[in-house]
Design an enzyme around this catalytic site. Structure first.
Site, mmCIF file in Angstrom:
data_model
loop_
_atom_site.group_PDB
_atom_site.id
_atom_site.type_symbol
_atom_site.label_atom_id
_atom_site.label_comp_id
_atom_site.label_asym_id
_atom_site.label_seq_id
_atom_site.Cartn_x
_atom_site.Cartn_y
_atom_site.Cartn_z
ATOM 1 N N LYS A 62 31.202 21.705 44.884
ATOM 2 C CA LYS A 62 30.921 20.585 43.892
ATOM 3 C C LYS A 62 31.870 20.198 42.991
ATOM 4 C CE LYS A 62 26.734 18.048 42.387
ATOM 5 N NZ LYS A 62 25.459 18.338 42.189
ATOM 6 N N SER A 137 22.638 14.362 43.912
ATOM 7 C CA SER A 137 24.251 14.065 43.644
ATOM 8 C C SER A 137 25.330 14.935 44.412
ATOM 9 C CB SER A 137 24.326 14.304 42.204
ATOM 10 O OG SER A 137 23.941 15.684 41.781
ATOM 11 N N SER A 161 19.122 17.481 43.900
ATOM 12 C CA SER A 161 20.579 17.331 44.217
ATOM 13 C C SER A 161 21.184 18.120 45.402
ATOM 14 C CB SER A 161 21.596 17.211 42.980
ATOM 15 O OG SER A 161 21.302 15.814 42.265
#
Ligand code: GLN
Length: 466
Positions: A62, A137, A161
Site C-alpha cells: 500500500k 482504503s 481498511s
C-alpha cells in the site's frame, strides 16, 4: 511465473485504458534484477534474515508504507513524487524474507475512505465487476490480490481498511492486534488505531505474510514486547485443524434489519460449517456496537487533524509558493489535499477545540472504553472467537456513495468496533451474493491471532469442499 514476469504482466495491464488502476507505481525491472546479483531471483542477496519464507514471492505494498526504491504518495497530491529517506519496518522484513515488492497500490487519500474513490490518482475498480468499488482504503492491494497479480499484499487498517476491501474483493484480509506489527514507516492517519495488515488469496498466504512482518520494533514505542508470530504456529495445517472445544460467539448487534439478506444467509451457512467442524456456536451481545461509528468518526479525525499538520509544504512533498509563510501553508494545503481529507481535518479540529473538547473528544474516549469493555466481557465468559459479517452489503457502484459521507461511514459499522478495542480481526470469503463476493469476519481476544487464523482456515477448507 516469476516475480519479474508478474511485474511485466502488471505493467502491460495497468497501461491499458481498461486497467483496474490498482497500482500507483511499479518497481523498476533492471533495479530488481540488479538486486538479485545476476544470479536469478532465487540467488538474490537478501538482508541476511534467516527466515526466507517469501523467497521470490511478489508482494504489493500500500502506498502509505514508505519504501526507498519507490515514491510514497498516500493517494495524495500533497505527496506527489515524494521519496522517503528510509524504509518501513514491515517492508524491510518482507524483503529480508525474500519477498519482492513489485509495486505500490492505490488507496483513499491518507487512508480516509471505504471505496478507494478518494485517491488523487483516480478510483481502483473491483476485479469482479468493474462498475463497482473494491472497498477501501486499501482497495488497490485487495484488487491486486483478487486479480491474481500477486498472492499477497500489505495494507493498513484504521477502521476496517484491510477487512472491508478484502470482503468486497473476495480475498482474505487480516488486521492484527494493535501493537503486533511495527508502525514505523506507516504514514500516520490515526495513531491509536492504525495497524498494518495483510491480504492473501488464501488464509495461508495472508497468515504467512503476517508471520514475517510481526514482532517487536524498538522504533515503534507502541509495538508489543513479545509479539512475534512464528510461521510454524500461525500458518495452519488444514488437515489437522479442528474446532472442537472452541466457542464462537455471534453478536446479535451485527445482524440488524438493514443487513443484506444474501449476506445474512451466507453468514449463517458459514456458522453451520463452523458447528460441523466441532465449534460451539452461541449468541452474545455487545451493546455498545451502535456507538462505534460515531465514536470512530470523532477520534480518527481528531488524531488525523494533528498527524496531518506536518504536511505544510515545508518538509514533505509539494509546495505552492506564496509571499508569506502563512500564505504558503494555506495555498499548499488547499491545493494538496482532497475534499475528504479537508472534511476530516475540520471535523477533528472542531472536536478538539476549546469548549467542545470534552463534549466530543472526551465523550468519544469514554465510549471507546465501553466498546472495549463489551469485548472484554464476552471473551471473559468463555467465548474464544466472534463471527460476524464483515460488511452490511456487497460492493457498491462507483459514485454511489461518494457524495454522501454518512452513507460511506456506515460501511464501517462492523469493522470499527475491533479497531477501537485494538483486538485482531480478519475477513474470509464466504461466498457471493448476486455474483459479488462477501466476507465473514472473525474477531479474537488481544494477541490471539493464531486461534482466529486456525478457525478461518477450517472455514475456508469447508467452503471449498461444499
Ligand atoms: N473507512 C474508514 C475511514 O474512512 C477506515 C479507513 C481505514 O481503516 N484506513 O476512516
Amino acid at each position: 511465473m516469476t516475480a519479474l514476469d508478474l511485474l511485466e504482466t502488471i505493467r502491460r495491464d495497468e497501461s491499458l485504458d481498461s486497467s483496474l488502476n490498482a497500482f500507483v507505481s511499479l518497481a523498476d525491472r533492471d533495479a530488481l534484477e540488479a538486486s538479485f546479483g545476476g544470479r536469478g531471483e532465487a540467488g538474490r542477496r537478501g538482508g541476511g534474515g534467516e527466515n526466507r519464507a517469501l523467497e521470490g514471492v511478489a508482494v504489493a505494498v500500500k502506498d502509505n508504507l514508505v519504501t526507498l526504491d519507490l515514491p510514497t504518495t498516500c493517494g495524495s497530491n500533497m505527496l506527489d513524487g515524494y521519496r522517503s529517506p528510509f524504509e518501513a519496518t514491515a517492508v524491510r522484513l518482507l524483503r529480508e524474507a525474500g519477498g519482492i515488492v513489485v509495486g505500490k497500490t492505490n488507496m483513499d487519500e491518507f487512508g480516509m475512505g471505504s471505496s478507494t474513490e478518494h485517491s488523487a490518482w483516480g478510483p481502483t475498480l473491483n476485479p469482479h465487476d468493474r462498475t463497482r468499488v473494491p472497498g477501501g482504503s486499501s482497495g488497490g492491494s485487495a484488487a491486486a490480490v483478487a486479480a491474481g497479480y500477486v498472492s499477497m499484499a500489505l495494507g493498513s487498517d484504521t477502521g476496517g481498511s484491510v477487512r472491508q476491501p478484502a470482503a468486497l474483493c473476495g480475498v482474505v484480509g487480516i488486521k492484527p492486534t494493535y501493537g503486533r506489527v511495527s508502525r514505523y514507516g506507516l504514514v500516520a492517519f490515526a495513531s491509536s488505531l492504525d495497524q498494518i495488515g495483510t491480504f492473501g488469496g488464501t488464509v495461508h498466504d495472508a497468515a504467512a505474510l503476517l508471520a514475517v512482518i510481526s514482532g517487536h520494533d524498538p522504533r515503534d514505542a507502541t509495538s508489543g514486547n513479545r509479539c512475534a508470530l512464528s510461521s510454524v504456529d500461525v500458518v495452519p495445517d488444514p488437515a489437522t485443524a479442528g474446532l472442537s472445544g472452541i466457542t464462537i460467539g455471534v453478536p446479535v448487534e451485527y445482524f440488524p434489519d438493514t443487513l443484506d439478506t444474501g449476506i445474512r444467509h451466507r453468514t449463517e451457512r458459514a456458522l453451520d460449517h463452523l458447528r460441523a467442524a466441532g465449534a460451539t456456536v452461541r449468541e452474545v451481545t455487545l451493546p455498545n456496537t451502535d456507538l462505534a461509528v460515531p465514536c470512530y468518526y470523532v477520534l480518527a479525525p481528531a488524531e488525523a487533524s494533528s498527524n496531518l499538520a506536518r504536511f505544510d509544504g515545508v518538509r514533505f512533498g509539494q509546495r505552492v509558493s506564496a509571499w508569506s509563510v502563512a500564505e504558503m501553508y494555506e495555498a499548499t494545503r488547499r491545493q494538496g489535499m482532497g475534499p475528504e481529507v479537508k472534511r476530516r481535518i475540520m471535523l477533528g479540529t472542531f472536536a478538539l477545540s476549546a469548549g467542545y473538547y470534552d463534549a466530543y473528544y472526551g465523550t468519544a474516549q469514554r465510549v471507546r472504553a465501553d466498546i472495549r469493555a463489551d469485548f472484554e466481557r464476552v471473551f471473559g465468559l468463555g467465548v474464544d472467537l466472534l463471527f460476524t459479517p464483515t460488511t452490511p452489503s456487497p460492493a457498491f457502484l462507483i459514485g454511489e456513495k461518494i457524495d454522501d459521507p454518512l452513507e460511506m461511514y456506515r460501511e464501517d459499522i462492523f469493522t470499527t468496533p475491533a479497531s477501537l478495542a485494538g483486538i485482531p480481526g480478519m475477513s474470509v470469503p464466504i461466498g457471493s451474493v448476486q455474483g459479488l463476493p462477501v466476507g465473514g469476519q472473525f474477531l479474537a481476544p488481544w494477541w490471539e491471532e493464531e486461534m482466529m487464523i486456525r478457525a478461518a482456515c477450517v472455514l475456508e477448507t469447508a467452503l471449498k469442499e461444499s
